[in-house]
Design a protein around this motif. Structure first.
Motif, PDB file in Angstrom:
ATOM      1  N   ILE A 275       1.021  -1.174  -0.106  1.00 31.41           N
ATOM      2  CA  ILE A 275       0.024   0.003  -0.047  1.00 31.41           C
ATOM      3  C   ILE A 275       0.928   1.308   0.074  1.00 31.41           C
ATOM      4  N   VAL A 276       1.899   1.456   0.746  1.00 26.69           N
ATOM      5  CA  VAL A 276       2.842   2.603   0.829  1.00 26.69           C
ATOM      6  C   VAL A 276       3.444   2.698  -0.551  1.00 26.69           C
ATOM      7  N   LEU A 277       4.030   1.564  -1.065  1.00 25.69           N
ATOM      8  CA  LEU A 277       4.629   1.467  -2.403  1.00 25.69           C
ATOM      9  C   LEU A 277       3.653   2.283  -3.337  1.00 25.69           C
ATOM     10  N   GLY A 278       2.527   1.618  -3.423  1.00 24.97           N
ATOM     11  CA  GLY A 278       1.469   2.301  -4.451  1.00 24.97           C
ATOM     12  C   GLY A 278       1.210   3.457  -4.370  1.00 24.97           C
ATOM     13  N   ILE A 279       0.878   4.074  -2.819  1.00 25.33           N
ATOM     14  CA  ILE A 279       0.746   5.376  -2.779  1.00 25.33           C
ATOM     15  C   ILE A 279       1.892   6.320  -3.305  1.00 25.33           C
ATOM     16  N   SER A 280       3.051   5.994  -2.747  1.00 21.18           N
ATOM     17  CA  SER A 280       4.339   6.877  -3.136  1.00 21.18           C
ATOM     18  C   SER A 280       4.306   6.736  -4.824  1.00 21.18           C
ATOM     19  N   GLY A 281       4.163   5.466  -5.425  1.00 27.18           N
ATOM     20  CA  GLY A 281       4.281   5.549  -6.929  1.00 27.18           C
ATOM     21  C   GLY A 281       3.187   6.256  -7.482  1.00 27.18           C
ATOM     22  N   SER A 282       1.946   6.509  -7.262  1.00 29.01           N
ATOM     23  CA  SER A 282       0.964   7.330  -7.543  1.00 29.01           C
ATOM     24  C   SER A 282       1.064   8.672  -7.619  1.00 29.01           C
ATOM     25  N   LEU A 283       1.843   9.172  -6.142  1.00 30.61           N
ATOM     26  CA  LEU A 283       2.215  10.473  -6.134  1.00 30.61           C
ATOM     27  C   LEU A 283       3.029  11.036  -7.111  1.00 30.61           C
ATOM     28  N   MET A 284       4.200   9.968  -7.214  1.00 29.53           N
ATOM     29  CA  MET A 284       5.252  10.354  -8.154  1.00 29.53           C
ATOM     30  C   MET A 284       4.806  10.523  -9.557  1.00 29.53           C
ATOM     31  N   LEU A 285       3.943   9.603 -10.102  1.00 29.75           N
ATOM     32  CA  LEU A 285       3.432   9.771 -11.361  1.00 29.75           C
ATOM     33  C   LEU A 285       2.477  10.999 -11.376  1.00 29.75           C
ATOM     34  N   ASN A 286       1.614  11.403 -10.800  1.00 30.40           N
ATOM     35  CA  ASN A 286       0.880  12.482 -10.515  1.00 30.40           C
ATOM     36  C   ASN A 286       1.508  13.855 -10.672  1.00 30.40           C
ATOM     37  N   ARG A 287       2.794  13.834  -9.987  1.00 31.01           N
ATOM     38  CA  ARG A 287       3.588  15.123  -9.894  1.00 31.01           C
ATOM     39  C   ARG A 287       4.054  15.553 -11.182  1.00 31.01           C
ATOM     40  N   GLU A 288       4.313  14.351 -11.991  1.00 31.29           N
ATOM     41  CA  GLU A 288       4.855  14.543 -13.409  1.00 31.29           C
ATOM     42  C   GLU A 288       3.798  15.259 -14.375  1.00 31.29           C
ATOM     43  N   GLY A 289       2.616  14.905 -14.151  1.00 27.54           N
ATOM     44  CA  GLY A 289       1.550  15.147 -14.747  1.00 27.54           C
ATOM     45  C   GLY A 289       0.965  16.451 -14.537  1.00 27.54           C
ATOM     46  N   THR A 290       1.301  17.151 -13.360  1.00 32.00           N
ATOM     47  CA  THR A 290       0.820  18.407 -12.801  1.00 32.00           C
ATOM     48  C   THR A 290       1.660  19.593 -13.514  1.00 32.00           C
ATOM     49  N   ARG A 291       2.764  19.316 -14.016  1.00 29.27           N
ATOM     50  CA  ARG A 291       3.498  20.549 -14.620  1.00 29.27           C
ATOM     51  C   ARG A 291       2.724  21.706 -15.506  1.00 29.27           C
ATOM     52  N   ALA A 292       2.955  22.681 -15.229  1.00 29.82           N
ATOM     53  CA  ALA A 292       2.153  23.620 -16.104  1.00 29.82           C
ATOM     54  C   ALA A 292       2.873  23.913 -17.366  1.00 29.82           C
ATOM     55  N   ASP A 293       2.232  24.375 -18.421  1.00 28.22           N
ATOM     56  CA  ASP A 293       2.733  24.739 -19.575  1.00 28.22           C
ATOM     57  C   ASP A 293       3.487  26.095 -19.439  1.00 28.22           C
ATOM     58  N   SER A 294       4.492  26.363 -19.967  1.00 33.37           N
ATOM     59  CA  SER A 294       5.395  27.533 -20.101  1.00 33.37           C
ATOM     60  C   SER A 294       5.685  28.059 -21.582  1.00 33.37           C
ATOM     61  N   ALA A 295       5.388  29.449 -21.433  1.00 32.20           N
ATOM     62  CA  ALA A 295       5.938  29.945 -22.769  1.00 32.20           C
ATOM     63  C   ALA A 295       6.458  31.310 -22.693  1.00 32.20           C
ATOM     64  N   THR A 296       7.436  31.438 -23.517  1.00 40.38           N
ATOM     65  CA  THR A 296       7.928  33.025 -23.537  1.00 40.38           C
ATOM     66  C   THR A 296       7.316  33.785 -24.676  1.00 40.38           C
ATOM     67  N   ILE A 297       6.944  35.061 -24.387  1.00 38.60           N
ATOM     68  CA  ILE A 297       6.425  36.070 -25.030  1.00 38.60           C
ATOM     69  C   ILE A 297       7.019  37.223 -24.955  1.00 38.60           C
ATOM     70  N   THR A 298       7.704  37.612 -26.154  1.00 38.38           N
ATOM     71  CA  THR A 298       8.158  39.066 -26.346  1.00 38.38           C
ATOM     72  C   THR A 298       7.325  40.111 -26.841  1.00 38.38           C
ATOM     73  N   PHE A 299       7.317  41.111 -26.359  1.00 40.64           N
ATOM     74  CA  PHE A 299       6.480  41.965 -26.811  1.00 40.64           C
ATOM     75  C   PHE A 299       7.160  43.083 -27.809  1.00 40.64           C
ATOM     76  N   ASP A 300       7.860  42.659 -28.562  1.00 41.38           N
ATOM     77  CA  ASP A 300       8.670  43.756 -29.450  1.00 41.38           C
ATOM     78  C   ASP A 300       7.912  44.050 -30.428  1.00 41.38           C
ATOM     79  N   ALA A 301       6.924  43.348 -30.953  1.00 41.45           N
ATOM     80  CA  ALA A 301       6.422  43.720 -32.243  1.00 41.45           C
ATOM     81  C   ALA A 301       4.855  44.212 -31.694  1.00 41.45           C
ATOM     82  N   TYR A 302       4.643  44.573 -30.437  1.00 42.98           N
ATOM     83  CA  TYR A 302       3.408  45.339 -29.953  1.00 42.98           C
ATOM     84  C   TYR A 302       3.436  46.555 -29.964  1.00 42.98           C
ATOM     85  N   ALA A 303       2.592  47.412 -30.198  1.00 42.75           N
ATOM     86  CA  ALA A 303       2.519  48.768 -30.070  1.00 42.75           C
ATOM     87  C   ALA A 303       2.540  49.074 -28.682  1.00 42.75           C
TER      88      ALA A 303
END
Length: 92
Positions: free
Chosen positions: A24-52
Motif C-alpha cells: 500500500i505504501v509503495l502504491g501510494i508513493s508511486g501514484s504521487l510520483m506519477l501525478n507530480r509529473e502530470g501536473t506541471r504547468a505549460d510555459s511559454a516565452t512571449i516577447t512584446f517587441d512587435a506590440y504597439a
C-alpha cells in the motif's frame, strides 16, 4: 468460542499484514510520483517587441477588462507592465 492464533499461523498472518502494508505504501508513493509529473504547468516565452506601446487590449488576442493598469511599455525593449493601480473615472 474464540480461536487463538499460535505458532506458524500467527507468524504467517503478521507476514501477510506487513507485506500488504508495504504494498500500500509503495502504491501510494508511486501514484504521487506519477501525478507530480502530470501536473506541471505549460510555459511559454512571449516577447512584446512587435506590440504597439500602450494598451494591450486587442493586440494579438489579448484582452484587458476592468480598471487595472496594464500596458505595453518601453523598458529596455517592449515589456508588459501590470500594476495594482486602478484607473477610475470620476464624474464631477
Amino acid at each position: 468460542m474464540t480461536l487463538a492464533l499460535h505458532g506458524k499461523s500467527r507468524q504467517r498472518r503478521t507476514w501477510l499484514l506487513m507485506a500488504a502494508l508495504v504494498a500500500i505504501v509503495l502504491g501510494i508513493s508511486g501514484s504521487l510520483m506519477l501525478n507530480r509529473e502530470g501536473t506541471r504547468a505549460d510555459s511559454a516565452t512571449i516577447t512584446f517587441d512587435a506590440y504597439a506601446l500602450g494598451n494591450i487590449n486587442g493586440q494579438d488576442g489579448w484582452s484587458k477588462t476592468g480598471p487595472f493598469d496594464v500596458e505595453v511599455v518601453a523598458d529596455g525593449g517592449e515589456a508588459l507592465r501590470v500594476s495594482e493601480r486602478r484607473h477610475e473615472r470620476f464624474i464631477w
